[in-house]
Write an enzyme that holds these catalytic residues in place. Sequence first.
Site, PDB file in Angstrom:
ATOM      1  N   GLY A  11       0.777  -1.235   0.000  1.00 22.84           N
ATOM      2  CA  GLY A  11       0.000   0.000   0.000  1.00 22.84           C
ATOM      3  C   GLY A  11       0.806   1.283   0.000  1.00 22.84           C
ATOM      4  CB  SER A  12       4.254   2.242  -0.958  1.00 17.65           C
ATOM      5  OG  SER A  12       4.353   1.944  -2.334  1.00 17.65           O
ATOM      6  CG  ASN A  13       1.570   3.483  -5.721  1.00 20.07           C
ATOM      7  OD1 ASN A  13       1.916   4.516  -6.289  1.00 20.07           O
ATOM      8  ND2 ASN A  13       2.165   2.339  -5.924  1.00 20.07           N
ATOM      9  CG  MET A  89      -2.108  -7.202  -6.504  1.00 20.32           C
ATOM     10  SD  MET A  89      -1.385  -6.044  -7.689  1.00 20.32           S
ATOM     11  CE  MET A  89      -0.364  -7.142  -8.616  1.00 20.32           C
ATOM     12  NE  ARG A  90      -8.410 -10.804  -5.824  1.00 22.71           N
ATOM     13  CZ  ARG A  90      -8.005 -12.061  -5.892  1.00 22.71           C
ATOM     14  NH1 ARG A  90      -8.009 -12.710  -7.029  1.00 22.71           N
ATOM     15  NH2 ARG A  90      -7.574 -12.674  -4.813  1.00 22.71           N
ATOM     16  CG  ASN A 106      -4.421   0.426 -12.445  1.00 26.06           C
ATOM     17  OD1 ASN A 106      -4.297   0.042 -11.298  1.00 26.06           O
ATOM     18  ND2 ASN A 106      -3.811  -0.139 -13.467  1.00 26.06           N
ATOM     19  CG  HIS A 108       0.737  -1.188 -15.795  1.00 28.77           C
ATOM     20  ND1 HIS A 108       0.291  -2.434 -15.403  1.00 28.77           N
ATOM     21  CD2 HIS A 108       1.666  -1.399 -16.745  1.00 28.77           C
ATOM     22  CE1 HIS A 108       0.933  -3.353 -16.103  1.00 28.77           C
ATOM     23  NE2 HIS A 108       1.758  -2.755 -16.925  1.00 28.77           N
TER      24      HIS A 108
END
Length: 203
Positions: A11-13, A89-90, A106, A108
């Site tokens: 969860g760093s982002n 990750m879904r 999102n 990437h």
Amino acid sequence: KKVVLFASGRGSNATALYEAMRDGRIWGEAAALVCDMPQAAIIQQAQQWGLPIILADRKKFSDQHAFETYILEKIAPFQPDLLCLAGFMRILSAYFVAAYEGKIINIHPALLPSFRGLHAQRQAFEAGVKITGCTVHFVTAQMDDGPIIVQAAVPVYESDTVQTLAERILRKEHPSFIKAVALFCADKLQIKGHTVYGTDTGE
Ligand code: GRF
């Protein structure tokens, strides 16, 4: 603007976005965290923040539709203006995306359209590219294919491992995601076809 954060692990982002909203760099307010992994470190972090947590453990749902319906029902009361997939990750189906068209962003860890899908850092490393990076984009029904908002590039060194490269990319992910979300929350982004306008610093 009200922002729901989605994360699956470290969860760093999500943390970078949360802190940027808390200190006003993003004109937004974190409303809740959606997480699909009960043991994820981001859950303890969200508890410390006092942020509502929606745990949607994929294993507890009979199928993808039940999983997505549950999440949609749990986030609806917050009336979010934006969903941020920060290392979530879904894959989300067209059914889910349609409910928040143009309001899901999102990150990437590659320069899309190169290296879509999982382990993008490894894909780049194994491809022998000299430059890779990260992409912040709007989410559409096609995976890793939506209009691009912000990209940042990093060099690949001969001494790199996948891990050192992933760490270099991650250091660019946080400011890239913050910039994109800040622009969205300031109503500066417009999507025209496959291009996002409002991100140009005018150079
Ligand atoms: C990041 O590299 C992100 O690009 C990828 O998974 C990682 C998540 O890291 N999707 P974190 O959970 O935000 O620290």
